[in-house]
Design a protein around this motif. Sequence first.
Motif, short mmCIF file in Angstrom:
data_model
loop_
_atom_site.label_atom_id
_atom_site.label_comp_id
_atom_site.label_asym_id
_atom_site.label_seq_id
_atom_site.Cartn_x
_atom_site.Cartn_y
_atom_site.Cartn_z
N GLU A 1 0.85 -1.19 0.00
CA GLU A 1 0.00 0.00 0.00
C GLU A 1 0.89 1.24 0.00
O GLU A 1 1.79 1.37 0.82
N MET A 2 0.60 2.16 -0.90
CA MET A 2 1.45 3.33 -1.09
C MET A 2 1.17 4.44 -0.06
O MET A 2 2.08 5.11 0.40
N ASN A 3 -0.09 4.61 0.33
CA ASN A 3 -0.46 5.68 1.24
C ASN A 3 -0.11 5.30 2.69
O ASN A 3 -0.60 4.28 3.19
N PRO A 4 0.72 6.08 3.39
CA PRO A 4 1.15 5.71 4.75
C PRO A 4 0.00 5.57 5.74
O PRO A 4 0.00 4.65 6.57
N PHE B 1 1.21 -12.05 8.52
CA PHE B 1 0.98 -11.04 7.48
C PHE B 1 2.25 -10.23 7.24
O PHE B 1 3.06 -10.01 8.12
N ASP B 2 2.38 -9.79 5.99
CA ASP B 2 3.53 -9.00 5.57
C ASP B 2 3.00 -7.90 4.65
O ASP B 2 2.78 -8.12 3.46
N ILE B 3 2.77 -6.74 5.24
CA ILE B 3 2.23 -5.59 4.49
C ILE B 3 3.34 -4.55 4.35
O ILE B 3 3.99 -4.19 5.33
N LYS B 4 3.57 -4.08 3.13
CA LYS B 4 4.64 -3.11 2.87
C LYS B 4 4.07 -1.76 2.44
O LYS B 4 3.01 -1.70 1.81
N ASN B 5 4.80 -0.70 2.78
CA ASN B 5 4.39 0.66 2.43
C ASN B 5 5.30 1.17 1.30
O ASN B 5 6.36 1.72 1.55
N ARG C 1 8.19 0.21 -7.16
CA ARG C 1 9.10 -0.48 -6.25
C ARG C 1 8.40 -1.67 -5.59
O ARG C 1 8.02 -1.61 -4.41
N PRO C 2 8.20 -2.75 -6.33
CA PRO C 2 7.53 -3.93 -5.78
C PRO C 2 8.35 -4.55 -4.64
O PRO C 2 9.57 -4.64 -4.74
#
Length: 520
Positions: A256-259, A279-283, A289-290
């Motif tokens: 997800e791009m939005n902080p 779970f592994d969620i990235k910002n 930038r995958p």
Amino acid sequence: MAAEQKQKLEQQLWNIANTLRGKMDADDFRDYILGFIFYKYLSTKMDLYANEILKPDNLIFQEIEGHDDEAVLMQEIKQLAIDKLGFFLEPADLFSVLAKRGNAGGKNNFILGDLAAVLTHIEQSTMGFESEEDFGNLFADLDLTSHKLGKSEADKNELIVKILVHLDEIDFDLENTDSDVLGDAYEYLIGQFASGAGKKAGEFYTPQQVSSVLAKLVTVGKDKLKSVYDPTCGSGSLLLRVAKEVKDVSAFYGQEMNPTTYNLCRMNMIMHDVHYKRFDIKNEDTLERPQHSDMRFEAIVANPPFSANWSASPLFMNDDRFSAYGKLAPSSKADFAFVQHMVHQLDDNGTMAIVLPHGVLFRGGAEGHIRQYLIQEKNYLDAVIGLPANIFYGTSIPTCILVLKKKRENPTNILFIDASQHYEKVKTQNVLRTEDIDKIISTYENRTEEGKYSHIALLSEIETNDYNLNIPRYVDTFEEEDAVDLGAITNELRELAVLGNTTDDTIAEFCAELGIETPF
């Protein structure tokens, strides 16, 4: 009972949000109310777990301060809690303790400083441990100094104390481990805020009805999933919806791009009792930038921003996600870039479902080339499903779902479903009913043809149409008008002529009485 309890909790929480936000925009208040609900959830989990550990010693967590073995007990509880829960809170930092301190003696006592310290303590407790990334900056959007809370420090404190006291009166019933009432209520609140947030809503929330369709599509024939991935995960509603369709999901992945939305997603995961190790969620920006590019997933779902801009840098022609196609999606429309990204991440036994604007079905140029490559060269496209217009927050455009598989059970054809006329209008939104969702899934699963609703198109038919996937080319929805009865119309015209003559005579009589000329 769970349904009744869930509805009651949802109403209680929404009433608090409506009553206390005053003139603050719902979109701004969202971060506060959801953040404090999350803080209470963590506190309750901590208290319950610590009490379980202390049970053999006939102690409860809030009694160990001042105990002869306080330091030893606290250290032991902290180590166990960090591993089990991912975080640690001291008894003095618990939600209920702070709420009571803020309202002691029936008046507002200043606790803003204490509250800020507690939220910092939660994050600090994870540092150096496996859960650090999952809890880091989770409360970044709870700005306790914001003027939106009030003009003076006293005004801000008064509002915060009111929120804490109201929430403290609600029983989250976390002892009931078989129930996900609170997680669903949290999801309900996110949805309520989304419905009032206009265009911003699409950034963080997919309506549950649409989430349900996507989740059911990627779980057809499965009761367990090794992994599910959403490259534009928003608040995580789609990922969590997939989990409701199967007995078990081993791991959740998202980007997800939005902080702010990224924080909301992590909170939502934890509130639904998804362990931090699962779970592994990235910002980050998924296309540019995958963060999971070396992984492959069994189920992929997405509701990306429609026709978003992206760099479309020529450098991406060397990226494994795009290079085989020979073309990049245009910089003004990233729709197919998301498709290509998801296809790259899809496991050989996996299914992906993505919501897109209708333009992806027929637009030419680079998009037409990519579309043809996916069908002609790869044969990954399994189904095209047309949805009603006006079912998303912030846009009324009609949308479609593309379902893709790397190993298709029906490699000679593509299923088209036109569900655009099957919905219920609720206020200003169109809503897919349970029966509408069931019809889509049943038609997809059984691959049935139905006049004016679905059609199985052979690949040769797709080729004949030059790989244009516009649904009306395949599903004939033309409604023939009723035959015109010319005899009846002639009789009606005669009757009208007689009536007209009678009216003229009446007008002429009135004119004669008044001594004026007739108007005809």
